[in-house]
Scaffold this motif. Structure first.
Motif, PDB file in Angstrom:
ATOM      1  N   CYS A  58       0.824  -1.209   0.000  1.00 39.33           N
ATOM      2  CA  CYS A  58       0.000   0.000   0.000  1.00 39.33           C
ATOM      3  C   CYS A  58       0.860   1.262   0.000  1.00 39.33           C
ATOM      4  CB  CYS A  58      -0.927   0.007   1.210  1.00 39.33           C
ATOM      5  SG  CYS A  58      -2.102  -1.367   1.205  1.00 39.33           S
ATOM      6  N   ARG A  59       0.538   2.178  -0.858  1.00 36.05           N
ATOM      7  CA  ARG A  59       1.378   3.361  -1.051  1.00 36.05           C
ATOM      8  C   ARG A  59       1.377   4.275   0.165  1.00 36.05           C
ATOM      9  NH1 ARG A  59      -1.728   7.795  -4.749  1.00 36.05           N
ATOM     10  NH2 ARG A  59      -3.583   8.004  -3.472  1.00 36.05           N
ATOM     11  N   PHE A  60       0.373   4.180   1.032  1.00 37.62           N
ATOM     12  CA  PHE A  60       0.241   5.085   2.171  1.00 37.62           C
ATOM     13  C   PHE A  60       0.681   4.441   3.478  1.00 37.62           C
ATOM     14  CE2 PHE A  60      -3.666   2.780   1.331  1.00 37.62           C
ATOM     15  CZ  PHE A  60      -3.879   2.145   2.540  1.00 37.62           C
ATOM     16  N   CYS A  61       1.265   3.255   3.448  1.00 34.22           N
ATOM     17  CA  CYS A  61       1.529   2.473   4.658  1.00 34.22           C
ATOM     18  C   CYS A  61       2.441   3.223   5.625  1.00 34.22           C
ATOM     19  CB  CYS A  61       2.160   1.137   4.289  1.00 34.22           C
ATOM     20  SG  CYS A  61       2.469   0.075   5.726  1.00 34.22           S
ATOM     21  N   ALA A  62       1.985   3.366   6.876  1.00 34.77           N
ATOM     22  CA  ALA A  62       2.753   4.057   7.907  1.00 34.77           C
ATOM     23  C   ALA A  62       3.920   3.211   8.410  1.00 34.77           C
ATOM     24  CB  ALA A  62       1.842   4.422   9.076  1.00 34.77           C
ATOM     25  N   TYR A  63       3.915   1.907   8.088  1.00 36.64           N
ATOM     26  CA  TYR A  63       4.936   1.003   8.611  1.00 36.64           C
ATOM     27  C   TYR A  63       6.037   0.697   7.601  1.00 36.64           C
ATOM     28  CZ  TYR A  63       1.614   0.095  12.370  1.00 36.64           C
ATOM     29  OH  TYR A  63       0.748   0.238  13.425  1.00 36.64           O
ATOM     30  N   ARG A  64       5.935   1.267   6.426  1.00 34.90           N
ATOM     31  CA  ARG A  64       6.858   0.908   5.343  1.00 34.90           C
ATOM     32  C   ARG A  64       8.324   1.019   5.770  1.00 34.90           C
ATOM     33  NH1 ARG A  64       5.976   0.525   0.002  1.00 34.90           N
ATOM     34  NH2 ARG A  64       3.927   1.484   0.207  1.00 34.90           N
ATOM     35  N   ASP A  65       8.677   2.104   6.453  1.00 31.47           N
ATOM     36  CA  ASP A  65      10.072   2.331   6.835  1.00 31.47           C
ATOM     37  C   ASP A  65      10.466   1.611   8.121  1.00 31.47           C
ATOM     38  OD1 ASP A  65      10.356   4.002   4.631  1.00 31.47           O
ATOM     39  OD2 ASP A  65       9.768   5.784   5.762  1.00 31.47           O
ATOM     40  N   LEU A  66       9.513   0.923   8.758  1.00 26.49           N
ATOM     41  CA  LEU A  66       9.791   0.232  10.015  1.00 26.49           C
ATOM     42  C   LEU A  66       9.892  -1.277   9.838  1.00 26.49           C
ATOM     43  CD1 LEU A  66       7.317   2.251  12.264  1.00 26.49           C
ATOM     44  CD2 LEU A  66       9.811   2.423  12.289  1.00 26.49           C
ATOM     45  N   ARG A  67       9.715  -1.750   8.617  1.00 21.24           N
ATOM     46  CA  ARG A  67       9.721  -3.193   8.366  1.00 21.24           C
ATOM     47  C   ARG A  67      11.150  -3.706   8.235  1.00 21.24           C
ATOM     48  NH1 ARG A  67       4.910  -3.342   3.884  1.00 21.24           N
ATOM     49  NH2 ARG A  67       3.162  -3.201   5.336  1.00 21.24           N
ATOM     50  N   LEU A  68      11.717  -4.079   9.374  1.00 21.22           N
ATOM     51  CA  LEU A  68      13.104  -4.513   9.408  1.00 21.22           C
ATOM     52  C   LEU A  68      13.248  -5.989   9.723  1.00 21.22           C
ATOM     53  CD1 LEU A  68      14.503  -1.481  11.461  1.00 21.22           C
ATOM     54  CD2 LEU A  68      14.413  -1.739   8.971  1.00 21.22           C
ATOM     55  N   ASN A  69      12.167  -6.649  10.080  1.00 18.37           N
ATOM     56  CA  ASN A  69      12.242  -8.043  10.532  1.00 18.37           C
ATOM     57  C   ASN A  69      11.259  -8.909   9.743  1.00 18.37           C
ATOM     58  OD1 ASN A  69      13.885  -7.490  13.176  1.00 18.37           O
ATOM     59  ND2 ASN A  69      12.199  -6.034  13.200  1.00 18.37           N
ATOM     60  N   GLY A  70      11.565 -10.193   9.648  1.00 13.08           N
ATOM     61  CA  GLY A  70      10.638 -11.110   8.994  1.00 13.08           C
ATOM     62  C   GLY A  70       9.400 -11.341   9.829  1.00 13.08           C
ATOM     63  N   GLY A  71       9.595 -11.723  11.085  1.00 16.31           N
ATOM     64  CA  GLY A  71       8.463 -11.991  11.952  1.00 16.31           C
ATOM     65  C   GLY A  71       8.925 -12.672  13.234  1.00 16.31           C
ATOM     66  N   LEU A  72       8.017 -12.788  14.164  1.00 19.45           N
ATOM     67  CA  LEU A  72       8.317 -13.479  15.411  1.00 19.45           C
ATOM     68  C   LEU A  72       8.611 -14.947  15.129  1.00 19.45           C
ATOM     69  CD1 LEU A  72       5.506 -12.065  17.745  1.00 19.45           C
ATOM     70  CD2 LEU A  72       7.962 -11.654  18.002  1.00 19.45           C
ATOM     71  N   PRO A  73       9.708 -15.488  15.637  1.00 19.96           N
ATOM     72  CA  PRO A  73       9.920 -16.944  15.512  1.00 19.96           C
ATOM     73  C   PRO A  73       8.745 -17.679  16.155  1.00 19.96           C
ATOM     74  CG  PRO A  73      11.928 -15.849  16.260  1.00 19.96           C
ATOM     75  CD  PRO A  73      10.839 -14.815  16.298  1.00 19.96           C
ATOM     76  N   VAL A  74       8.351 -18.795  15.578  1.00 21.05           N
ATOM     77  CA  VAL A  74       7.198 -19.529  16.096  1.00 21.05           C
ATOM     78  C   VAL A  74       7.376 -19.855  17.576  1.00 21.05           C
ATOM     79  CG1 VAL A  74       5.935 -21.699  15.956  1.00 21.05           C
ATOM     80  CG2 VAL A  74       6.539 -20.473  13.857  1.00 21.05           C
ATOM     81  N   GLN A  75       8.584 -20.209  17.969  1.00 25.88           N
ATOM     82  CA  GLN A  75       8.830 -20.549  19.373  1.00 25.88           C
ATOM     83  C   GLN A  75       8.586 -19.348  20.285  1.00 25.88           C
ATOM     84  OE1 GLN A  75      12.707 -22.201  20.086  1.00 25.88           O
ATOM     85  NE2 GLN A  75      12.346 -22.560  22.265  1.00 25.88           N
ATOM     86  N   VAL A  76       9.008 -18.170  19.840  1.00 27.69           N
ATOM     87  CA  VAL A  76       8.799 -16.947  20.624  1.00 27.69           C
ATOM     88  C   VAL A  76       7.317 -16.595  20.665  1.00 27.69           C
ATOM     89  CG1 VAL A  76       9.272 -14.465  20.744  1.00 27.69           C
ATOM     90  CG2 VAL A  76      11.108 -16.071  20.149  1.00 27.69           C
ATOM     91  N   PHE A  77       6.659 -16.676  19.523  1.00 23.54           N
ATOM     92  CA  PHE A  77       5.235 -16.347  19.411  1.00 23.54           C
ATOM     93  C   PHE A  77       4.408 -17.292  20.297  1.00 23.54           C
ATOM     94  CE2 PHE A  77       1.840 -15.188  15.945  1.00 23.54           C
ATOM     95  CZ  PHE A  77       1.064 -14.596  16.935  1.00 23.54           C
ATOM     96  N   SER A  78       4.662 -18.599  20.187  1.00 22.99           N
ATOM     97  CA  SER A  78       3.897 -19.566  20.969  1.00 22.99           C
ATOM     98  C   SER A  78       4.193 -19.415  22.457  1.00 22.99           C
ATOM     99  CB  SER A  78       4.195 -20.993  20.510  1.00 22.99           C
ATOM    100  OG  SER A  78       5.565 -21.318  20.696  1.00 22.99           O
ATOM    101  N   GLY A  79       5.444 -19.074  22.790  1.00 20.04           N
ATOM    102  CA  GLY A  79       5.798 -18.859  24.188  1.00 20.04           C
ATOM    103  C   GLY A  79       5.082 -17.658  24.770  1.00 20.04           C
ATOM    104  N   LEU A  80       4.949 -16.603  23.990  1.00 21.96           N
ATOM    105  CA  LEU A  80       4.227 -15.404  24.426  1.00 21.96           C
ATOM    106  C   LEU A  80       2.758 -15.731  24.668  1.00 21.96           C
ATOM    107  CD1 LEU A  80       3.825 -12.365  24.886  1.00 21.96           C
ATOM    108  CD2 LEU A  80       3.712 -12.089  22.387  1.00 21.96           C
ATOM    109  N   VAL A  81       2.152 -16.459  23.749  1.00 28.64           N
ATOM    110  CA  VAL A  81       0.746 -16.848  23.894  1.00 28.64           C
ATOM    111  C   VAL A  81       0.553 -17.668  25.162  1.00 28.64           C
ATOM    112  CG1 VAL A  81      -1.089 -18.290  22.918  1.00 28.64           C
ATOM    113  CG2 VAL A  81       0.170 -16.695  21.450  1.00 28.64           C
ATOM    114  N   GLN A  82       1.432 -18.646  25.379  1.00 25.82           N
ATOM    115  CA  GLN A  82       1.321 -19.492  26.568  1.00 25.82           C
ATOM    116  C   GLN A  82       1.502 -18.675  27.844  1.00 25.82           C
ATOM    117  OE1 GLN A  82       0.400 -22.834  26.723  1.00 25.82           O
ATOM    118  NE2 GLN A  82       0.182 -22.185  28.856  1.00 25.82           N
TER     119      GLN A  82
END
Length: 374
Positions: A58-82
């Motif tokens: 999206c041309r108006f995205c406020a996060y465009r310049d902040l996208r420095l990471n792929g994503g939360l590792p599944v282990q980290v994400f699942s650990g946070l949820v738990q």
């Protein structure tokens, strides 16, 4: 319009606003800001950005310049949820971006586990991706807001350079979720960033018609923030003059609309005065944000400044509890000056809380079914 549809619209229209949700959480208000202390209690409402990856551009995205990471590792994400389920202090989780939440493979499991653990979930999504597992998870959400942003295929492609047919696929996905609902749950809405080329009365009315055809509950118009590009040239007075016709169109289509709130927010994104320096919802730890890189921030507004001094810690190597109770978080929160903060969606909530605590107003009634989401 059928009677039941009119009642639904009136129900949405007459709910107390987001600002009054704080009155449902007074037992968690510790007034730590008055003591220059920082509460270590887990947030009532946590926003999680699972990934920086997105399937649109999206041309108006406020996060465009902040996208420095792929994503939360599944282990980290699942650990946070738990951890959230085990602690039993957090009442709601919002999945947002960053990128597009559905691009993270663990998202469906996260929603289902939080729901099973008694934590309500909401999601902001572009609706491009939908599979059997996502359908199952979406039905457990309290609400879903689709960032559709356009009333037709041509406009949609101009906004995000998507392949032909993407808009129709998104509409089919939204309609499928709407048709699968039981007893009107989850609450569904579509949102639109009002910007240049999409700031005409006819276009706004057409978007309401799209909402009706898709079978969703409401339309949310949002002002463009954080960028000077693509700003609408339409005057505030012109937008004001459209109010009656916009709301009339919404009533005719059986759709709730936030148009008056949009008018206020459009003004406040460029001017927002505050007379308090310490932010109550941040000092009391009522809200928080986890980014795709694992960073924990006090709120999304401070994350969007791009200033790393507001980062409280990182979940790649630490638990949320370790970050939330750590000295780094306490020091960072104490150094926040709310007077100088950017546009903040929690400002009105803070105002209501401060007036109530000072004896300047009575406890307000909140009938919003989404009160767990601050």
């Amino acid at each position: 319009m059928a009677i039941e549809t009119e009642e639904k619209v009136n129900d949405f229209a007459h709910r107390t606003s987001h600002r009054n949700r704080i009155f449902k959480h007074l037992e968690r208000v510790e007034r730590s800001w008055e003591r220059t202390e920082v509460s270590s209690s887990f947030p009532v409402s946590l926003e999680i950005q699972p990934t920086d990856r997105c399937n649109l551009s999206c041309r108006f995205c406020a996060y465009r310049d902040l996208r420095l990471n792929g994503g939360l590792p599944v282990q980290v994400f699942s650990g946070l949820v738990q951890e959230l389920v085990t602690e039993q202090k957090t009442r709601s989780v919002v999945f947002s971006g960053g990128g597009e939440p559905s691009c993270h493979p663990y998202l469906p499991e996260a929603i289902l586990k939080l729901n099973a653990g008694g934590i309500e979930t909401g999601i902001l999504t572009n609706g491009v991706a939908l599979n059997t597992r996502l359908e199952e998870a979406y039905q457990k959400c309290r609400w879903i807001r689709f960032s559709l942003n356009a009333a037709d295929e041509t406009s949609y492609r101009r906004l995000n350079l998507s392949p032909m047919g993407t808009y129709d696929r998104v509409c089919r996905n939204i309609k499928k979720i709407a048709d699968q609902r039981i007893d009107g749950a989850p609450t569904l809405g579509i949102s639109m960033i009002v910007q240049d080329g999409y700031d005409q009365l006819t276009y706004l009315k057409n978007f309401i018609g799209v909402a009706h055809n898709l079978g969703v509950d409401y339309v949310m118009f949002r002002p463009l923030v954080k960028t000077d590009n693509f700003q609408t040239a339409t005057a505030q007075e012109t937008f004001d003059n459209w109010t009656e016709e916009i709301e009339g169109t919404a009533r005719e289509n059986g759709i709730a609309v936030n148009y008056k709130t949009f008018l206020r927010e459009r003004h406040e994104t460029t001017w927002q005065a505050r007379d308090y320096q310490r932010c109550p919802v941040v000092y009391d730890g009522l809200i928080g944000l986890v980014t795709a890189g694992g960073d924990v921030f006090p709120c999304v507004a401070l994350y969007l400044t791009g200033d790393r001094k507001y980062a409280l810690g990182n979940l790649n190597g630490s638990s949320l509890k370790e970050v939330w109770t750590g000295e780094k978080r306490a020091d960072a929160v104490k150094n926040i000056n709310a007077v100088a903060c950017p546009y903040c969606r929690h400002d009105h909530m803070n105002e209501e809380l401060l007036k109530y605590q000072a004896g300047g107003t009575e406890k307000q009634i909140c009938s919003d079914p989404h009160w767990k989401f601050l």
